[in-house]
Design a protein around this motif. Sequence first.
Motif, short mmCIF file in Angstrom:
data_model
loop_
_atom_site.label_atom_id
_atom_site.label_comp_id
_atom_site.label_asym_id
_atom_site.label_seq_id
_atom_site.Cartn_x
_atom_site.Cartn_y
_atom_site.Cartn_z
N ALA A 55 -9.88 16.70 8.90
CA ALA A 55 -11.06 17.27 9.20
C ALA A 55 -12.05 16.41 10.04
N GLU A 56 -11.77 15.04 9.78
CA GLU A 56 -12.72 13.90 10.48
C GLU A 56 -11.82 12.59 10.71
N PRO A 57 -10.99 12.62 11.66
CA PRO A 57 -10.19 11.36 11.81
C PRO A 57 -10.65 9.99 11.81
N GLY A 58 -12.11 9.84 12.13
CA GLY A 58 -12.80 8.50 12.25
C GLY A 58 -13.20 8.42 10.70
N ASN A 59 -13.24 9.13 9.94
CA ASN A 59 -14.43 8.98 8.86
C ASN A 59 -13.82 8.00 7.90
N THR A 60 -14.77 7.13 7.50
CA THR A 60 -14.48 5.66 6.56
C THR A 60 -13.68 5.99 5.22
N ARG A 61 -14.26 7.04 4.50
CA ARG A 61 -13.81 7.05 3.27
C ARG A 61 -12.56 8.06 3.28
N ALA A 62 -12.30 8.93 4.44
CA ALA A 62 -11.16 9.57 4.58
C ALA A 62 -10.06 8.59 4.94
N LEU A 63 -10.08 7.62 5.86
CA LEU A 63 -9.32 6.56 6.02
C LEU A 63 -8.85 5.84 4.82
N GLN A 64 -9.70 5.47 4.03
CA GLN A 64 -9.75 4.58 2.88
C GLN A 64 -8.77 5.41 1.62
N ALA A 65 -9.24 6.77 1.65
CA ALA A 65 -8.31 7.74 0.92
C ALA A 65 -7.00 7.55 1.13
N LEU A 66 -6.84 7.83 2.50
CA LEU A 66 -5.50 7.90 3.01
C LEU A 66 -4.59 6.72 2.69
N MET A 67 -5.11 5.68 3.16
CA MET A 67 -4.66 4.26 2.73
C MET A 67 -4.26 4.07 1.29
N ASN A 68 -5.06 4.53 0.32
CA ASN A 68 -4.65 4.47 -1.20
C ASN A 68 -3.64 5.27 -1.55
N ALA A 69 -3.79 6.54 -1.02
CA ALA A 69 -2.85 7.62 -1.30
C ALA A 69 -1.41 7.25 -0.95
N LEU A 70 -1.38 6.77 0.36
CA LEU A 70 0.00 6.11 0.79
C LEU A 70 0.70 5.18 -0.01
N PHE A 71 -0.13 4.32 -0.30
CA PHE A 71 0.29 3.14 -1.03
C PHE A 71 0.71 3.38 -2.48
N PHE A 72 0.13 4.37 -3.06
CA PHE A 72 0.62 5.06 -4.48
C PHE A 72 1.56 5.90 -4.68
N THR A 73 1.81 6.36 -3.46
CA THR A 73 3.15 7.47 -3.17
C THR A 73 4.28 6.89 -2.58
N GLN A 74 4.18 5.36 -2.83
CA GLN A 74 5.48 4.63 -2.31
C GLN A 74 5.56 4.55 -0.81
N GLN A 75 4.57 4.20 -0.26
CA GLN A 75 4.56 4.19 1.34
C GLN A 75 3.61 3.08 1.85
N PRO A 76 3.93 1.78 1.30
CA PRO A 76 2.91 0.65 1.42
C PRO A 76 3.09 0.17 2.76
N GLU A 77 3.81 0.19 3.75
CA GLU A 77 4.03 -0.43 4.91
C GLU A 77 2.87 0.60 5.92
N GLU A 78 3.08 2.13 5.67
CA GLU A 78 2.16 2.84 6.27
C GLU A 78 0.71 2.87 5.87
N ALA A 79 0.54 2.44 4.41
CA ALA A 79 -0.65 2.27 3.81
C ALA A 79 -1.37 1.07 4.42
N ILE A 80 -0.77 0.02 4.78
CA ILE A 80 -1.21 -1.23 5.38
C ILE A 80 -1.80 -0.89 6.54
N ARG A 81 -0.98 -0.15 7.66
CA ARG A 81 -1.27 0.30 8.95
C ARG A 81 -2.50 0.82 9.05
N VAL A 82 -2.74 2.19 8.05
CA VAL A 82 -4.03 2.74 8.00
C VAL A 82 -5.09 1.73 7.65
#
Length: 605
Positions: A414-441
């Motif tokens: 919905a909004e690629p540059g939204n701060t909270r959206a990127l924060q949420a994506l980072m967290n969700a990737l990390f806790f679904t066992q995708q830590p490398e991608e989470a760190i990149r986000v």
Amino acid sequence: MLKITHVEDGKPPCEDEIRAQLHRIITSTEFPNVGRGAAFLTFIVEEALAGRSSRIKGYTIALEVFKRDEKFTQEDNVVRIQAGRLRRVLERYYLTAGQADPIRIDIPKGGYAPVFTWSAPALVEAEHDSAASADGKERQVPVDQSGWIPEWRTVSGIAAAAVIVVGAAYWISTRSAFAPIDGAGTVGPDEPTLIIAPFADLGDGPDSKLYAMGFTEELLTTLPRFKEIKVFGRETSNELMPNVDARQIRDQIGARYLLSGGVRVAGARMRVTARLVNTRDGAILWSQNYDNNLRSRDLFAIQADVASQVATAVAQPYGIVAQADAARPPPDDRGAYECTLSFYAYRVELSPERHAVVRDCLESAVARYPTFATAWAMLSIIYLDQGRFQFNPVAATVSPLERALQTARQAAQAEPGNTRALQALMNALFFTQQPEEAIRVGERALAINPNDTELMGEFGALLNLAGQWQRGAVLLDQAIALNPGGGGFYRGSRALASAMLGDYRRAVQEIKQADLQKFPIFHLVAAMIFAEAGMEVDARREGEIFVKMRPDFMANVIAEMEQRNMQPVDQTRFLAAMRKAGMPVPATAERMSGASSAPSEVQLR
């Protein structure tokens, strides 16, 4: 040049001056003549002046002011409620009729005893120089009743008003007394630091309070996107009074600039006032009034304009700062807007009770407004907490962690540059066992929002779990430095990093300051730290509290650590610390983990 001249001569206000100020307040049209507010204020002021501050207690006030009998108990909330109302009335008074008053009477939270201080300067003098006057004499410039210096009375008149926003920045950069937080979490010499005081609610209805809170939150989200400004975080801002004195900001926090204002609602109209103050001398660098219809879209446009102008005034003397991104305003819906504000209150407390309320509210908001990126992002974090902290579990075909990832992707789409959206994506990737991608986000999010303390603290905590303890500690130091009021989450994560890096004295200091009593993981971290610091009684107490709050955790301790992407050697260190705290770690835990090849008795030391 304008020079501030204080009314006071270094001495505190005398009794006659304080009584005159009291009379000025209770007879003002801005002081409502209802209830016992005047009697309440008069009683505590007179008791303080008589040297009887020890009598200013809830029981005494209940008997003397509210005429309760001697059977009064603390279950009767009349004093606490009326004190809160009186504080708000005083805030409003000093933001309206009392802006130019020489003396302030305040009632600090935590008690009922009043405090008397000199207010802001009552007049401004123009020092004689080549631009000030032709005859070399000093001029006094009066301050009007709203507290602003009339622009037509300043030295350069209308022309000066036209260039103040651009020209002020160079003046700021050469005269500032305080510096920002640099990359290591210490004070650096050049960049400006800014704190936003909560915008005052100057209206009477619920809409006014909502928009005052919302305006503050929008600024706290938008201004950190400007790389030129270091902005103190929302918890630190929220601890301030709307009418906080610039000298308090200078002395206690060290911010160089203070942004404050108020919101007044009357019918279908809304007025927002904003001003930027140099905390070194109280000089007003920029101010603006905005009159709009009472719609959140208008509020968002005002916020974007204020953010841009403040950034220009503070950091861009020779250029134009890019406008804040207002392409995707929040929905014109009071309930949906209020949901996003309640999310931040939940994040401070991290309690299951508030989690359930915010989850229901946000689910309703995104159902009505499927393109509301911020609400989707916040809901993703709520689902994540449901999974990783076991807050309010519900039966569903999709796990809460997977649901968090789906919701985060919805926000980012919905909004690629939204701060909270990127924060949420980072967290969700990390806790679904995708830590490398989470760190990149996380890296991308931090590049876009380099001063967002919530993002900074969350990213630092994830780096810790991934084994990057030193880098995580640095980010957490920056978050704490820019948001010392956000103690709970930041300090808990920093305490853990300190322990893993061998600094147990700081670990104990930080975990005591975190104090998240309703958050189960706090007690687990506290138990491990206290155990390694030799504080056996404290360690066992915290361990028992944690096991009681999360009885399922220890039986699944390896799965819990692996869900958090902990390195094998760190898993072993955690298990050893838990045992040392007297917690029931399964005997087969090491064999069940990926740490079986690591030394089994490696401890936090």
